[in-house]
Every structure is written in C-alpha cells, then in structure tokens.
Design a protein around this motif. Structure first.
Motif, PDB file in Angstrom:
ATOM      1  N   PHE A   1       0.825  -1.208   0.000  1.00 52.18           N
ATOM      2  CA  PHE A   1       0.000   0.000   0.000  1.00 52.18           C
ATOM      3  C   PHE A   1       0.862   1.262   0.000  1.00 52.18           C
ATOM      4  O   PHE A   1       1.818   1.376   0.763  1.00 52.18           O
ATOM      5  N   LYS A   2       0.508   2.194  -0.899  1.00 52.21           N
ATOM      6  CA  LYS A   2       1.230   3.454  -1.041  1.00 52.21           C
ATOM      7  C   LYS A   2       0.283   4.632  -0.768  1.00 52.21           C
ATOM      8  O   LYS A   2      -0.921   4.539  -0.977  1.00 52.21           O
ATOM      9  N   ASN A   3       0.857   5.735  -0.342  1.00 50.01           N
ATOM     10  CA  ASN A   3       0.055   6.935  -0.097  1.00 50.01           C
ATOM     11  C   ASN A   3      -0.463   7.532  -1.400  1.00 50.01           C
ATOM     12  O   ASN A   3       0.296   7.756  -2.341  1.00 50.01           O
ATOM     13  N   VAL A   4      -1.757   7.764  -1.451  1.00 49.69           N
ATOM     14  CA  VAL A   4      -2.394   8.528  -2.519  1.00 49.69           C
ATOM     15  C   VAL A   4      -3.211   9.600  -1.804  1.00 49.69           C
ATOM     16  O   VAL A   4      -4.300   9.334  -1.308  1.00 49.69           O
ATOM     17  N   GLY A   5      -2.642  10.780  -1.721  1.00 46.11           N
ATOM     18  CA  GLY A   5      -3.256  11.796  -0.875  1.00 46.11           C
ATOM     19  C   GLY A   5      -3.072  11.390   0.582  1.00 46.11           C
ATOM     20  O   GLY A   5      -1.990  10.982   0.999  1.00 46.11           O
ATOM     21  N   VAL A   6      -4.151  11.449   1.353  1.00 46.43           N
ATOM     22  CA  VAL A   6      -4.080  11.080   2.773  1.00 46.43           C
ATOM     23  C   VAL A   6      -4.469   9.621   3.001  1.00 46.43           C
ATOM     24  O   VAL A   6      -4.467   9.145   4.140  1.00 46.43           O
ATOM     25  N   LYS A   7      -4.808   8.913   1.938  1.00 47.26           N
ATOM     26  CA  LYS A   7      -5.221   7.516   2.035  1.00 47.26           C
ATOM     27  C   LYS A   7      -4.168   6.590   1.427  1.00 47.26           C
ATOM     28  O   LYS A   7      -3.192   7.044   0.824  1.00 47.26           O
ATOM     29  N   LEU A   8      -4.374   5.281   1.599  1.00 49.56           N
ATOM     30  CA  LEU A   8      -3.450   4.287   1.068  1.00 49.56           C
ATOM     31  C   LEU A   8      -4.098   3.504  -0.063  1.00 49.56           C
ATOM     32  O   LEU A   8      -5.291   3.178  -0.007  1.00 49.56           O
ATOM     33  N   PHE A   9      -3.292   3.194  -1.090  1.00 50.20           N
ATOM     34  CA  PHE A   9      -3.785   2.469  -2.261  1.00 50.20           C
ATOM     35  C   PHE A   9      -2.826   1.310  -2.552  1.00 50.20           C
ATOM     36  O   PHE A   9      -1.604   1.480  -2.473  1.00 50.20           O
ATOM     37  N   PRO A  10      -3.363   0.111  -2.904  1.00 45.20           N
ATOM     38  CA  PRO A  10      -2.506  -1.054  -3.135  1.00 45.20           C
ATOM     39  C   PRO A  10      -1.711  -0.964  -4.439  1.00 45.20           C
ATOM     40  O   PRO A  10      -2.285  -0.932  -5.523  1.00 45.20           O
ATOM     41  N   ALA A  11      -0.393  -0.943  -4.332  1.00 44.74           N
ATOM     42  CA  ALA A  11       0.466  -0.859  -5.514  1.00 44.74           C
ATOM     43  C   ALA A  11       0.663  -2.230  -6.172  1.00 44.74           C
ATOM     44  O   ALA A  11       1.171  -2.315  -7.285  1.00 44.74           O
TER      45      ALA A  11
ATOM     46  N   LEU B   1      -0.648  -7.329 -11.221  1.00 39.55           N
ATOM     47  CA  LEU B   1      -0.381  -5.936 -11.565  1.00 39.55           C
ATOM     48  C   LEU B   1       0.554  -5.335 -10.523  1.00 39.55           C
ATOM     49  O   LEU B   1       0.280  -5.391  -9.319  1.00 39.55           O
ATOM     50  N   GLU B   2       1.654  -4.761 -10.983  1.00 41.35           N
ATOM     51  CA  GLU B   2       2.554  -4.023 -10.114  1.00 41.35           C
ATOM     52  C   GLU B   2       2.558  -2.576 -10.579  1.00 41.35           C
ATOM     53  O   GLU B   2       2.992  -2.273 -11.695  1.00 41.35           O
ATOM     54  N   LEU B   3       2.039  -1.699  -9.728  1.00 41.24           N
ATOM     55  CA  LEU B   3       1.893  -0.295 -10.091  1.00 41.24           C
ATOM     56  C   LEU B   3       3.118   0.511  -9.667  1.00 41.24           C
ATOM     57  O   LEU B   3       3.662   0.318  -8.576  1.00 41.24           O
ATOM     58  N   ASP B   4       3.533   1.402 -10.561  1.00 45.03           N
ATOM     59  CA  ASP B   4       4.686   2.259 -10.283  1.00 45.03           C
ATOM     60  C   ASP B   4       4.320   3.699 -10.639  1.00 45.03           C
ATOM     61  O   ASP B   4       3.538   3.945 -11.556  1.00 45.03           O
ATOM     62  N   ASP B   5       4.885   4.642  -9.898  1.00 42.84           N
ATOM     63  CA  ASP B   5       4.650   6.062 -10.156  1.00 42.84           C
ATOM     64  C   ASP B   5       3.146   6.376 -10.162  1.00 42.84           C
ATOM     65  O   ASP B   5       2.597   6.911 -11.132  1.00 42.84           O
ATOM     66  N   ILE B   6       2.481   6.041  -9.080  1.00 39.90           N
ATOM     67  CA  ILE B   6       1.035   6.278  -8.960  1.00 39.90           C
ATOM     68  C   ILE B   6       0.772   7.776  -8.786  1.00 39.90           C
ATOM     69  O   ILE B   6       1.336   8.423  -7.906  1.00 39.90           O
ATOM     70  N   THR B   7      -0.082   8.324  -9.646  1.00 35.70           N
ATOM     71  CA  THR B   7      -0.431   9.741  -9.564  1.00 35.70           C
ATOM     72  C   THR B   7      -1.953   9.904  -9.635  1.00 35.70           C
ATOM     73  O   THR B   7      -2.686   8.935  -9.840  1.00 35.70           O
ATOM     74  N   THR B   8      -2.398  11.147  -9.510  1.00 34.79           N
ATOM     75  CA  THR B   8      -3.826  11.460  -9.631  1.00 34.79           C
ATOM     76  C   THR B   8      -4.059  12.415 -10.806  1.00 34.79           C
ATOM     77  O   THR B   8      -4.965  13.244 -10.780  1.00 34.79           O
ATOM     78  N   LYS B   9      -3.229  12.293 -11.856  1.00 34.51           N
ATOM     79  CA  LYS B   9      -3.339  13.153 -13.031  1.00 34.51           C
ATOM     80  C   LYS B   9      -4.721  13.042 -13.670  1.00 34.51           C
ATOM     81  O   LYS B   9      -5.300  11.962 -13.751  1.00 34.51           O
ATOM     82  N   SER B  10      -5.225  14.160 -14.173  1.00 37.87           N
ATOM     83  CA  SER B  10      -6.555  14.169 -14.788  1.00 37.87           C
ATOM     84  C   SER B  10      -6.535  14.606 -16.256  1.00 37.87           C
ATOM     85  O   SER B  10      -7.585  14.628 -16.913  1.00 37.87           O
ATOM     86  N   ASN B  11      -5.360  14.915 -16.794  1.00 36.32           N
ATOM     87  CA  ASN B  11      -5.275  15.420 -18.178  1.00 36.32           C
ATOM     88  C   ASN B  11      -5.159  14.277 -19.194  1.00 36.32           C
ATOM     89  O   ASN B  11      -4.163  14.131 -19.888  1.00 36.32           O
ATOM     90  N   TRP B  12      -6.194  13.436 -19.248  1.00 35.15           N
ATOM     91  CA  TRP B  12      -6.235  12.343 -20.223  1.00 35.15           C
ATOM     92  C   TRP B  12      -7.678  12.080 -20.619  1.00 35.15           C
ATOM     93  O   TRP B  12      -8.616  12.358 -19.877  1.00 35.15           O
TER      94      TRP B  12
END
Length: 297
Positions: free
Chosen positions: A230-240, A261-272
């Motif tokens: 689990f990695k920080n996404v904002g103030v919460k944790l998300f499974p990488a 699935l192994e997630l790397d460089d998790i962001t919250t980008k919205s420009n897609w």
C-alpha cells in the motif's frame, strides 16, 4: 388461647407469603437483569461490527483519478507473459488497462470498462470486441456491473447492482470479530453469490476480496483478488500490487487465469481522455468469451 398466641398464628401466614413474594421478586429481578445484560452485550457487539465495517469503508481513497505505469503478468495453462503497460482510472467513468511491447513501447492491446460497456482492442490483429454488460451473462445474472469491478480495482467494498455503498448499507454486511488473526472477514450473500473481504483488524484496509458464484445454469466461478504494498495517494493508502485469479466452468471448458499488476509512479493526473475511439480500420468481432479473448491477445 392466649391473645398473643392468636396474633402469632395470624402473622405467620403473612410472613411466609411475604418471604415467598420476596423470593419471586428476587428471581424476576435476576432474570430481568440477566436479559438486560445479554441485550446490552448484543447491542454492543452489533455496534462493534458496524463500527468495523465503517472503518473498512472509510479507507477508500478520495482521489477521482488513479494513473500508474504497470507491469502486467498473465498466467494461464501453458502460458506466462509479462509486459509493461499503464492503468488509467477515473471514478465512476472508466477503468483502462493498456499493454505495450517491451522496450518499443507500442500498444498491443487495451481493455476498457465504462459504466455502459466493455471494450477489448487487439492492436496486433486490428480487431475489437464491444458490448454492454447485459450481453455478458455471468455479470448480468448476478447484478455485477462496472461499479462492482471498479470497487475491486479501487480496493473498496461494494453491493451488487449499486453504484456506491452508503452508510445505511453498512448494516447489510456480516462481520466475524471472533478470530484472533490479523484479518477480519466481512461478508455478504446475494443470491447465487457470496462475497468476502478480509480486512486488516487495525487499519481496516482490505487485503483480499473473494467472490464465489454457483448455479445450475452457469456452473461455478470464483474470483480471488489480493492486495498489497500500500502506497500513499493523498491522505489515504492504495494497493500498488494487485493479483486476481478468475476460475470458471461457465464456459465451454474450465478456464483459469491469474493477472498480476505491479503499479509504479502512482499519480492522480486528470489530463487524459476517458473515452477510447476505435479506428474504422478495425474489425468488430462478436463473442461472449471475454476471458478467452483477452488470453489470445
């Protein structure tokens, strides 16, 4: 007869009746106290269970977008393939997995879930499959839809057929707090399906979700989804790391596949862009065997 003796004889029945009345009152009071204590224990246990489900529900991330580079691994009978890819998720809008050729980075396949349909794009053979959820019998017959899949990818509880779990829905889940292990099972029965989430006793984070399905018409199927790192996404944790195994006898022959699935460089980008537009050069194919289609990509 002495007057005092007469009075004594008259008083004895009254005293005995009073003693009996007191004994009955003590018994009734004791029984009422026991019932009240048991009722308080039951109420307390229900409150503890509801509080734990609330804790699990509150672990969900606040972000509307999750974007990450991924390492995608598919294991089936006689096949083990690992390729790079990307994951784009926009809450209540889309879940998109893109797979690339190693080193070159050219897209070879795309799997996209939206609230209304499923899209599978095969770049190599220039084919695509597109259908709404009512065309997929397993999902349709059990009230599963985009929002159920979204909850699995986002590491959340869900209710079949509903967009989200409200506070008033939390009492619908069963919780087993009796164990001593780190994981607490949270479960839900819905027709031919049973759902179980193993949540961390201390944090409430979901470590595993299990969906079991059984019916005469569609055979048996199971989905086991594991979460970790689990990695920080904002103030919460998300499974990488997410790993899910799907096994079914609902198709012509038994099929099983495991995706890691192994997630790397998790962001919250919205420009897609959230909608894939398929080129007119691609051929549309018809199939209900989405799993088989994915395994052939």
């Amino acid at each position: 007869m002495n007057k005092n003796i007469k009075i004594l004889f008259l008083c004895v029945p009254l005293v005995l009746a009073s003693c009996a009345s007191k004994k009955n009152l003590v018994k009734e009071t004791s029984a009422a106290t026991k019932t009240a204590v048991e009722s308080q224990k039951t109420t307390s246990l229900i409150s503890q269970k509801l509080a734990f489900v609330q804790k699990v529900s509150d672990t969900r991330v606040y972000a509307d977008n999750i974007v990450a580079d991924i390492s995608f691994n598919l294991k089936t009978e006689g096949r083990n393939v690992t390729v790079p890819g990307s994951l784009h998720m926009r809450k209540d809008k889309v879940i998109r997995l893109q797979l690339f050729i190693p080193i070159l980075g050219t897209e070879v396949g795309r799997l996209e879930f939206t609230p209304n349909e499923v899209l599978v794009v095969d770049r190599i053979h220039k084919e695509y499959f597109q259908a709404d959820y009512t065309k997929l019998d397993f999902l349709k017959d059990n009230g599963l839809n985009f929002y159920s899949l979204q909850a699995l990818f986002w590491n959340q509880l869900f209710l079949p057929g509903k967009q989200r779990v409200s506070e008033s829905d939390l009492s619908k889940y069963s919780v087993n707090l009796d164990g001593t292990g780190n994981n607490v099972p949270v479960s839900l029965n819905n027709g031919n399906m049973k759902f179980t989430w193993d949540a961390d006793r201390n944090t409430g984070l979901i470590n595993k979700a299990v969906v079991n399905y059984s019916s005469t018409a569609h055979g048996k199927s199971s989905l086991v989804w594991n979460y970790g790192d689990f990695k920080n996404v904002g103030v919460k944790l998300f499974p990488a790391t997410q790993s899910f195994t799907f096994t079914t006898t609902a198709t012509a022959k038994k099929q099983s596949a495991t995706v890691n699935l192994e997630l790397d460089d998790i962001t919250t980008k919205s420009n897609w862009d959230e909608k894939t537009v398929v080129s007119g050069k691609y051929k549309k194919v018809e199939t209900n065997d989405v799993l088989g289609k994915l395994m052939k990509m």
